[in-house]
Design an enzyme around this catalytic site. Structure first.
Site, short mmCIF file in Angstrom:
data_model
loop_
_atom_site.label_atom_id
_atom_site.label_comp_id
_atom_site.label_asym_id
_atom_site.label_seq_id
_atom_site.Cartn_x
_atom_site.Cartn_y
_atom_site.Cartn_z
N ASP A 284 0.84 -1.19 0.00
CA ASP A 284 0.00 0.00 0.00
C ASP A 284 0.88 1.24 0.00
O ASP A 284 2.03 1.20 0.42
CB ASP A 284 -0.93 0.02 1.21
CG ASP A 284 -2.17 0.90 1.00
OD1 ASP A 284 -2.41 1.34 -0.15
OD2 ASP A 284 -2.88 1.16 1.97
N GLY A 285 0.31 2.33 -0.49
CA GLY A 285 0.96 3.62 -0.47
C GLY A 285 0.04 4.63 0.18
O GLY A 285 -1.18 4.44 0.22
N GLU B 227 2.39 3.92 -4.09
CA GLU B 227 1.81 2.60 -4.39
C GLU B 227 2.81 1.77 -5.20
O GLU B 227 3.03 0.59 -4.93
CB GLU B 227 0.50 2.74 -5.17
CG GLU B 227 -0.64 3.38 -4.40
CD GLU B 227 -1.37 2.45 -3.45
OE1 GLU B 227 -1.01 1.26 -3.35
OE2 GLU B 227 -2.32 2.93 -2.80
N ASP C 130 -4.26 -2.46 -3.51
CA ASP C 130 -5.54 -1.77 -3.65
C ASP C 130 -5.49 -0.66 -4.69
O ASP C 130 -6.40 0.14 -4.80
CB ASP C 130 -6.04 -1.25 -2.30
CG ASP C 130 -5.13 -0.21 -1.67
OD1 ASP C 130 -4.18 0.27 -2.32
OD2 ASP C 130 -5.37 0.13 -0.49
N HIS D 8 -9.25 -0.21 2.63
CA HIS D 8 -10.03 0.27 3.78
C HIS D 8 -11.37 -0.47 3.89
O HIS D 8 -12.40 0.13 4.16
CB HIS D 8 -10.25 1.79 3.70
CG HIS D 8 -8.98 2.53 3.45
ND1 HIS D 8 -8.02 2.71 4.41
CD2 HIS D 8 -8.49 3.10 2.32
CE1 HIS D 8 -7.00 3.38 3.89
NE2 HIS D 8 -7.26 3.62 2.63
N ASP E 139 -1.48 -0.75 4.91
CA ASP E 139 -1.87 0.66 5.04
C ASP E 139 -1.22 1.29 6.27
O ASP E 139 -0.71 2.41 6.21
CB ASP E 139 -3.40 0.76 5.12
CG ASP E 139 -3.87 2.20 5.28
OD1 ASP E 139 -3.72 2.98 4.33
OD2 ASP E 139 -4.38 2.53 6.37
#
Length: 161
Positions: free
Chosen positions: A21-22, A59, A81, A137, A147
């Site tokens: 994740d970023g 990301e 994501d 999320h 995250d």
């Protein structure tokens, strides 16, 4: 009579599950990336950050750093994501390369430095990757951990870690 001990064995590549994740506080702004790598009951968390970046760059950096952390060719299930990274690496990159790193509209590809780095890593690493999108999320434990790591990366970029 054959000597089975003398027969060579073919070992299967190690299977690794990766969540990436970023994060970015402002776009552009201070950003972070994070990745959770898991294999055979062992987990590794990595993260980092930088100032003046974008969410898409973070990301991509998460994916690059996670794959670069693997020291030998692996079978990878990679959860992310980011539709930008997923579509970029599985659909768009072939056309970009054929057009000299230009989009269909003939504009330069954004983040070309990272796309080229990721492309080179995929070619040289020998990894077999199953790319899987997961809604961010949305309660997926691996994505939530990635995250949190990306947000730690933001804190590191800001000098708070």
């Amino acid at each position: 009579m054959t000597d089975s001990a003398a027969e060579p064995t073919i070992s299967q590549p190690q299977h690794v599950v990766i969540y990436t994740d970023g994060a970015c506080k402002g776009n552009p702004g201070p950003g972070g990336w994070g990745a959770l790598l898991a294999s055979g009951g062992t987990e590794k968390e990595i993260f980092g950050g930088e100032m003046g970046t974008t969410n898409n760059r973070m990301e991509m950096t998460a994916v690059i750093e996670a794959l670069a952390a693997l020291k030998k060719p692996c079978t990878v299930t990679l959860y992310l994501d980011s539709q930008y990274v997923l579509k970029g690496i599985t659909e768009w990159i072939h056309g970009w390369k054929a057009r000299g790193w230009r989009t269909a509209a003939k504009a330069p590809v954004k983040n070309v430095d990272l796309w080229q780095r990721l492309d080179a890593l995929l070619v040289s690493s020998g990894h077999s990757i199953d790319w899987r999108w997961v809604r961010g999320h949305n309660g997926d434990p691996g994505n939530e951990r990635a995250d949190a790591l990306a947000n730690k990366g933001v804190e590191r970029a800001l000098g708070r870690l």
